[in-house]
Design an enzyme around this catalytic site. Structure first.
Site, PDB file in Angstrom:
ATOM      1  N   CYS A 199      36.850  55.037  33.854  1.00 15.86           N
ATOM      2  CA  CYS A 199      37.191  56.000  32.803  1.00 15.86           C
ATOM      3  C   CYS A 199      38.040  57.117  33.404  1.00 15.86           C
ATOM      4  O   CYS A 199      38.142  57.269  34.607  1.00 15.86           O
ATOM      5  CB  CYS A 199      35.904  56.598  32.239  1.00 15.86           C
ATOM      6  SG  CYS A 199      34.735  55.356  31.698  1.00 15.86           S
TER       7      CYS A 199
ATOM      8  N   ARG B 265      43.341  54.739  32.300  1.00 17.49           N
ATOM      9  CA  ARG B 265      42.062  54.321  32.916  1.00 17.49           C
ATOM     10  C   ARG B 265      41.044  53.922  31.859  1.00 17.49           C
ATOM     11  O   ARG B 265      39.987  53.383  32.179  1.00 17.49           O
ATOM     12  CB  ARG B 265      41.488  55.438  33.779  1.00 17.49           C
ATOM     13  CG  ARG B 265      42.292  55.805  35.001  1.00 17.49           C
ATOM     14  CD  ARG B 265      41.684  56.990  35.722  1.00 17.49           C
ATOM     15  NE  ARG B 265      40.401  56.648  36.276  1.00 17.49           N
ATOM     16  CZ  ARG B 265      40.214  56.183  37.533  1.00 17.49           C
ATOM     17  NH1 ARG B 265      41.250  56.027  38.318  1.00 17.49           N
ATOM     18  NH2 ARG B 265      39.022  55.878  37.975  1.00 17.49           N
TER      19      ARG B 265
ATOM     20  N   TRP C 246      36.377  53.754  29.166  1.00 18.46           N
ATOM     21  CA  TRP C 246      36.522  52.308  29.254  1.00 18.46           C
ATOM     22  C   TRP C 246      35.088  51.782  29.143  1.00 18.46           C
ATOM     23  O   TRP C 246      34.321  51.855  30.100  1.00 18.46           O
ATOM     24  CB  TRP C 246      37.171  51.894  30.568  1.00 18.46           C
ATOM     25  CG  TRP C 246      37.391  50.409  30.635  1.00 18.46           C
ATOM     26  CD1 TRP C 246      36.610  49.496  31.270  1.00 18.46           C
ATOM     27  CD2 TRP C 246      38.399  49.659  30.006  1.00 18.46           C
ATOM     28  NE1 TRP C 246      37.090  48.236  31.092  1.00 18.46           N
ATOM     29  CE2 TRP C 246      38.195  48.290  30.312  1.00 18.46           C
ATOM     30  CE3 TRP C 246      39.480  49.985  29.212  1.00 18.46           C
ATOM     31  CZ2 TRP C 246      39.031  47.275  29.865  1.00 18.46           C
ATOM     32  CZ3 TRP C 246      40.319  48.974  28.755  1.00 18.46           C
ATOM     33  CH2 TRP C 246      40.092  47.648  29.079  1.00 18.46           C
TER      34      TRP C 246
ATOM     35  N   ASN D 299      31.617  58.336  34.671  1.00 16.35           N
ATOM     36  CA  ASN D 299      32.381  57.123  34.940  1.00 16.35           C
ATOM     37  C   ASN D 299      31.518  56.279  35.867  1.00 16.35           C
ATOM     38  O   ASN D 299      31.027  56.772  36.871  1.00 16.35           O
ATOM     39  CB  ASN D 299      33.711  57.475  35.627  1.00 16.35           C
ATOM     40  CG  ASN D 299      34.490  56.217  36.011  1.00 16.35           C
ATOM     41  OD1 ASN D 299      34.292  55.165  35.416  1.00 16.35           O
ATOM     42  ND2 ASN D 299      35.355  56.322  37.009  1.00 16.35           N
ATOM     43  N   GLY D 300      31.273  55.018  35.506  1.00 11.20           N
ATOM     44  CA  GLY D 300      30.495  54.127  36.373  1.00 11.20           C
ATOM     45  C   GLY D 300      29.363  53.470  35.604  1.00 11.20           C
ATOM     46  O   GLY D 300      29.389  53.366  34.376  1.00 11.20           O
TER      47      GLY D 300
ATOM     48  N   GLU E  74      46.853  29.092  40.132  1.00  8.13           N
ATOM     49  CA  GLU E  74      47.015  30.523  39.820  1.00  8.13           C
ATOM     50  C   GLU E  74      48.127  31.127  40.677  1.00  8.13           C
ATOM     51  O   GLU E  74      48.926  31.937  40.203  1.00  8.13           O
ATOM     52  CB  GLU E  74      45.699  31.260  40.028  1.00  8.13           C
ATOM     53  CG  GLU E  74      45.784  32.776  39.981  1.00  8.13           C
ATOM     54  CD  GLU E  74      46.323  33.339  38.661  1.00  8.13           C
ATOM     55  OE1 GLU E  74      46.471  32.584  37.678  1.00  8.13           O
ATOM     56  OE2 GLU E  74      46.639  34.552  38.642  1.00  8.13           O
TER      57      GLU E  74
ATOM     58  N   LYS F 230      51.385  33.039  39.060  1.00 12.84           N
ATOM     59  CA  LYS F 230      51.812  34.406  39.432  1.00 12.84           C
ATOM     60  C   LYS F 230      53.284  34.412  39.815  1.00 12.84           C
ATOM     61  O   LYS F 230      54.032  35.314  39.421  1.00 12.84           O
ATOM     62  CB  LYS F 230      50.964  34.926  40.599  1.00 12.84           C
ATOM     63  CG  LYS F 230      49.582  35.375  40.200  1.00 12.84           C
ATOM     64  CD  LYS F 230      49.610  36.697  39.498  1.00 12.84           C
ATOM     65  CE  LYS F 230      49.155  36.816  38.077  1.00 12.84           C
ATOM     66  NZ  LYS F 230      48.471  35.861  37.308  1.00 12.84           N
TER      67      LYS F 230
ATOM     68  N   GLU G 262      55.433  33.894  36.659  1.00  9.21           N
ATOM     69  CA  GLU G 262      55.390  35.075  35.772  1.00  9.21           C
ATOM     70  C   GLU G 262      56.207  36.229  36.338  1.00  9.21           C
ATOM     71  O   GLU G 262      56.857  36.954  35.613  1.00  9.21           O
ATOM     72  CB  GLU G 262      53.947  35.561  35.636  1.00  9.21           C
ATOM     73  CG  GLU G 262      53.048  34.708  34.786  1.00  9.21           C
ATOM     74  CD  GLU G 262      51.723  35.400  34.564  1.00  9.21           C
ATOM     75  OE1 GLU G 262      50.951  35.519  35.528  1.00  9.21           O
ATOM     76  OE2 GLU G 262      51.477  35.818  33.434  1.00  9.21           O
TER      77      GLU G 262
ATOM     78  N   HIS H 248      50.569  10.778  45.010  1.00 10.05           N
ATOM     79  CA  HIS H 248      50.663   9.956  43.786  1.00 10.05           C
ATOM     80  C   HIS H 248      51.894  10.325  42.968  1.00 10.05           C
ATOM     81  O   HIS H 248      51.897  10.181  41.757  1.00 10.05           O
ATOM     82  CB  HIS H 248      49.382  10.127  42.968  1.00 10.05           C
ATOM     83  CG  HIS H 248      48.164   9.679  43.704  1.00 10.05           C
ATOM     84  ND1 HIS H 248      47.861   8.355  43.938  1.00 10.05           N
ATOM     85  CD2 HIS H 248      47.213  10.399  44.338  1.00 10.05           C
ATOM     86  CE1 HIS H 248      46.751   8.272  44.634  1.00 10.05           C
ATOM     87  NE2 HIS H 248      46.329   9.492  44.888  1.00 10.05           N
TER      88      HIS H 248
ATOM     89  N   LYS I  72      50.865  41.073  27.098  1.00 10.44           N
ATOM     90  CA  LYS I  72      49.563  41.230  27.761  1.00 10.44           C
ATOM     91  C   LYS I  72      48.478  40.490  26.991  1.00 10.44           C
ATOM     92  O   LYS I  72      47.531  39.998  27.551  1.00 10.44           O
ATOM     93  CB  LYS I  72      49.190  42.715  27.882  1.00 10.44           C
ATOM     94  CG  LYS I  72      47.913  42.959  28.685  1.00 10.44           C
ATOM     95  CD  LYS I  72      48.017  42.402  30.099  1.00 10.44           C
ATOM     96  CE  LYS I  72      46.721  42.474  30.849  1.00 10.44           C
ATOM     97  NZ  LYS I  72      46.796  41.728  32.145  1.00 10.44           N
TER      98      LYS I  72
HETATM   99  C1  AGP Z   1      47.905  36.028  33.225  1.00  8.52           C
HETATM  100  O1  AGP Z   1      48.668  36.457  34.357  1.00  8.52           O
HETATM  101  C2  AGP Z   1      48.782  35.758  32.057  1.00  8.52           C
HETATM  102  N1  AGP Z   1      49.350  36.984  31.599  1.00  8.52           N
HETATM  103  C3  AGP Z   1      48.158  34.894  30.973  1.00  8.52           C
HETATM  104  O2  AGP Z   1      48.085  33.594  31.490  1.00  8.52           O
HETATM  105  C4  AGP Z   1      46.740  35.286  30.486  1.00  8.52           C
HETATM  106  O3  AGP Z   1      45.791  35.005  31.482  1.00  8.52           O
HETATM  107  C5  AGP Z   1      46.418  34.440  29.258  1.00  8.52           C
HETATM  108  O4  AGP Z   1      47.367  34.759  28.254  1.00  8.52           O
HETATM  109  C6  AGP Z   1      45.003  34.686  28.712  1.00  8.52           C
HETATM  110  O5  AGP Z   1      44.878  36.023  28.340  1.00  8.52           O
HETATM  111  P1  AGP Z   1      43.391  36.600  28.090  1.00  8.52           P
HETATM  112  O6  AGP Z   1      42.675  36.517  29.389  1.00  8.52           O
HETATM  113  O7  AGP Z   1      43.583  38.008  27.618  1.00  8.52           O
HETATM  114  O8  AGP Z   1      42.740  35.727  27.044  1.00  8.52           O
END
Ligand code: AGP
Length: 630
Positions: free
Chosen positions: A2, A35, A83, A109-110, A499, A503, A506, A522, A625
C-alpha cells in the site's frame, strides 16, 4: 503493498506556519497510488479531534469526498492508498481505521499474521469491529493499550509507548502510522518486514512507504531498520526499537527525480517489479502457515470434505499465468496424487471437457479480469465443479465469481509483462497443493513443514540472483541483434522455458520459442544452425531421479549443430561448463521449487535485450495488462 504518508508541520498557536497536512498527504498519495488503488483515506488531527475521510476506488474518489465534506486545517496527518489483502476493497475496509472512541487513527501496510487471536481477545473486552481487516484489529489493540494499559497517558510519548507495546504483540509484516487527538503534534510509526522512510524537512517532517511520498517537499531521507518505532514532530525525529531502546536510522540524500521515485529508482516498472520478487514471494507466504507447519488458508472457504472428494484438478489460465499453472501441476500431482490438467482458458470450454462435482477448478489470473478465464470458470461452475481463484487483484471479477480465493500478495503489477505476479502465482499454487496434501493426508505434517521451510528460503535466494544480475544483463544487451532465441527445459524447467520465450517475445518483439528439451529431436532441432542462441534450463544434478544427464545430452545435441548455448544451472554444477558458452548459476533448491529461481535470469535477459533495443518495456506494443475480450 500500500501507499502510506505521514506529516507533521509547524503551527504557531492556531496559525499553520507549515504546509497544510491535507495537501502534503494528498500529494504523497497521488505519487504512491501505483502501490495500491483499491481505496484511499486520510486522517488529520485538529481542534482536539481526529477527522478522517476514506473511500473505495481510486484516489480521485477520496478527493471528491473531501470536496463534498472538507477536513479542517491541520499540521498533522496520515494517508493511505490500499492494495487489499484482508477484506475486499470497500469503504468500510479502507484505511484509516479508528479506535479509542475515534480519538486514534491507524493506517497499515502488510499482513498481521496473528490478527485472529488478537481480535478474539479484543472482542472479549467488548471491542466492536466494523471491517474485515487485520488493520482494524491493530488499531483496536493500540487504542486498548493507550487507554487501558497506559491510562491515556497524555504526556509526550504516550502514543509512542503504546505503539512499542502493541508491536511487541504483533506478528507478520507491518508498517503502521498512528495519530491521536491527545497528541496533535505527533505521528508515530513502526515497521517490520515492510517499507518505511522518514523525510526530514525544515520545521516539518514526513513519513512514506517510499520517498515518492514526500519527494516534492524534501530530498533528505532516513532509512529505518527492522523492528523500529519512529516518532516525528515538526522539529524532531526519535527512533527506538520495539522495547524503547534508542536506535539509529541511516540518513541519505534522494537523488531520484519524482517520476523515477515511483519506480523505486529503477528506470522502469518492469525492472522494479523484477526486483520486487523476493518480497512478492515473502508476502504471499506470510500469514498462511503456523509455527507447526500447518497451512492456515483462511480465505479458502470450501468445505474440507468436498476438497477431500476431489478426484481431478483442472487449472484454467492464459499466458504467463498458464505457465505458472504448468509449474504447479508437477508439485500438486507429486504432493497430492490428484490428476492435474492445465488448460488454456480459451480452449477449455470448446473441447467438451469432462467436469463434474468432484472436479476442482483452479483459475490463475493476475488481473482477475481476463475474459477467457472468466468465461471458462463460469462454464466449469455450470458443470458442477468447485472453483478456486488464485488472483493478485482483490475484489476483481474472477475471485468474486469463484467459490474460494487464494490471493497472491505481489502488490500492483504495473508493467504489462508479468514477472512478480508469476512467481507469486507459483507460490500460491504450492500453498494450495500443500493444503490439499495436508487435508487429504498425503503428506506428514513434518514433510509439509520442511517444504514450507524451503519455500521460506526462496526470497533470499531470488535476492542473491538479483545481486549478481550484471552478467546476464550484459549478455542481453550484447544480443540486441538476435533474430531468434530458443529455450529448452525438462520437467518443471519446461514451463520455465516457455515463460522465458514469452518474456522475450513480449518485450523484444523477436521470435522466441520454448520447447521440452526431449522434444527437440522430434523435429524442432531442424531449426538449429550455426550461432543459434539456445537457453537451456538445467535441473539439479542432485537427487536420484535427476534428469540432469538427459538435459546435458540435449545441450550436446544442439551444440553439435552449431548452437550458442546459454545455460541456467544450479550452483556447483560444473558438468555443464564444457557445453555452454555462458553459464548462469542459481542457488541450490529442491527441484519442484527451482522455477522460482530459474525464471529470474530469463526475465532479466529479456528486459536487458529489449532495453538495448530502446523499447518501452513497461507497455510493449500490441499488449494490454488485462485482456478483457474473448
Ligand atoms: C504476461 O506477461 C502477459 N502479459 C499475459 O500472458 C498474461 O499473463 C495473460 O494475459 C493472463 O493475464 P491474467 O494473469 O491477468 O489473467
Amino acid at each position: 503493498m500500500c501507499g502510506i504518508v505521514g506529516y507533521v508541520g509547524h503551527s504557531a498557536g492556531r496559525v499553520n506556519t507549515g504546509h497544510n497536512a491535507l495537501d502534503v498527504v494528498l500529494e504523497g498519495l497521488r505519487r504512491l497510488e501505483y502501490r495500491g488503488y483499491d481505496s484511499a483515506g486520510i486522517a488529520v488531527v485538529a481542534d482536539g479531534t481526529i477527522s478522517s475521510r476514506k473511500k473505495s476506488g481510486k484516489l480521485n474518489n477520496l478527493i471528491a469526498e473531501l470536496e463534498a465534506s472538507p477536513l479542517p486545517e491541520s499540521v498533522t496527518g496520515i494517508g493511505h492508498t490500499r492494495w487489499a489483502t484482508h477484506g475486499g476493497p470497500t469503504d468500510q475496509n479502507a484505511h484509516p481505521h479508528l479506535a479509542d472512541d475515534g480519538k486514534l487513527a491507524l493506517i497499515h501496510n502488510g499482513i498481521i499474521e496473528n490478527f485472529a487471536e488478537l481480535k478474539l481477545d479484543l472482542l472479549g473486552k467488548g471491542v466492536e469491529f466494523r471491517s474485515e481487516t487485520d488493520t482494524e484489529v491493530a488499531a483496536a489493540l493500540l487504542g486498548d493499550i493507550y487507554r487501558n494499559q497506559l491510562h491515556g497517558d497524555h504526556s509526550t510519548g504516550g502514543l509512542t509507548k503504546a505503539m512499542q507495546l502493541a508491536c511487541q504483540r504483533l506478528e507478520g509484516a507491518f508498517t503502521l502510522l498512528a495519530v491521536h487527538a491527545d497528541q496533535p503534534d505527533v505521528v508515530v510509526a513502526a515497521r517490520r518486514n515492510s517499507p518505511l522512510v522518514v523525510g526530514l524537512g525544515e520545521g516539518e517532517n514526513f513519513l512514506g512507504s517510499d520517498v515518492s511520498g514526500f519527494i516534492d517537499y524534501t530530498r533528505r531521507a532516513v532509512e529505518l531498520g527492522q523492528d523500529q518505532i519512529v516518532t516525528i514532530t515538526a522539529d524532531s525525529v526519535e527512533i527506538t526499537d520495539f522495547y524503547g531502546a534508542p536506535a539509529e536510522g541511516k540518513e541519505y540524500k534522494v537523488d531520484w527525480d519524482p517520476a523515477s521515485a515511483e519506480k523505486g529508482g529503477f528506470p522502469s516498472f518492469m525492472e522494479k517489479e523484477i526486483h520486487d520478487q523476493p518480497d512478492a514471494v515473502l508476502q504471499t507466504l506470510l500469514g498462511r502457515s503456523d509455527i507447526h507447519g500447518r497451512l492456515t488458508l483462511d480465505e479458502l472457504r470450501i468445505d474440507p470434505e468436498l476438497l477431500k472428494s476431489v478426484d481431478k484438478i483442472i487449472v484454467l489460465a492464459c499466458g504467463t499465468s498458464a505457465y505458472a499453472g504448468q509449474v504447479a501441476k508437477y508439485a500438486i500431482e507429486r504432493w497430492c496424487r490428484i490428476p492435474t490438467e492445465v488448460e488454456l482458458s480459451h480452449e477449455f470450454r470448446y473441447r467438451d471437457p469432462i467436469v463434474d462435482e468432484n472436479t476442482l477448478i483452479v483459475s490463475i489470473s493476475q488481473s482477475g479480469e481476463t475474459m477467457d478465464t472468466l468465461m471458462a470458470v463460469r462454464y466449469a461452475k455450470e458443470q458442477g465443479a468447485k472453483t478456486v481463484s488464485i488472483c493478485n487483484t482483490n475484489g476483481s471479477t474472477i475471485p468474486r465469481e469463484s467459490d474460494a480465493v487464494l490471493y497472491t500478495h505481489a502488490g500492483p503489477e504495473i508493467a504489462v509483462a508479468s514477472t512478480k505476479a508469476f512467481l507469486a502465482q507459483i507460490t500460491a499454487a504450492y500453498l494450495l497443493g500443500l493444503y490439499l496434501a495436508q487435508l487429504r493426508g498425503n503428506k506428514f505434517q513434518g514433510e509439509i513443514k520442511d517444504i514450507l521451510a524451503d519455500l521460506g528460503k526462496i526470497p533470499a535466494k531470488i535476492q542473491q540472483i538479483l545481486d549478481n544480475e550484471g552478467q546476464i544483463k550484459e549478455l542481453g544487451a550484447a544480443m540486441a541483434d538476435a533474430k531468434s532465441v530458443l529455450f529448452l527445459g525438462r520437467h518443471v524447467g519446461f514451463p520455465v522455458a516457455m515463460e522465458g520465450a514469452l518474456k522475450l517475445k513480449e518485450l523484444a518483439y523477436i521470435h522466441a520459442e520454448g520447447f521440452a528439451a526431449g522434444e527437440l529431436k522430434h523435429g524442432p532441432i531442424a531449426l538449429i544452425e550455426e550461432g543459434q542462441p539456445v537457453f537451456v534450463v538445467v535441473p539439479s544434478p542432485r537427487g536420484r531421479d535427476s534428469l540432469h544427464a538427459k538435459v546435458v545430452s540435449n545441450i550436446q545435441e544442439v551444440r553439435a549443430r552449431g548452437a550458442k548455448t546459454i545455460v541456467i544451472a544450479e550452483e556447483g554444477d560444473e558438468a555443464v561448463q564444457a557445453y555452454a558458452e555462458h553459464v548462469f548459476y542459481i542457488p541450490e533448491t529442491p527441484t519442484l521449487l527451482a522455477p522460482l529461481l530459474s525464471t529470474v535470469p530469463l526475465q532479466i535477459f529479456a528486459l536487458a535485450l529489449a532495453s538495448a533495443k530502446g523499447y518501452d518495456v513497461d507497455q510493449p506494443r500490441n499488449l494490454a495488462k488485462s485482456v478483457t475480450v474473448e
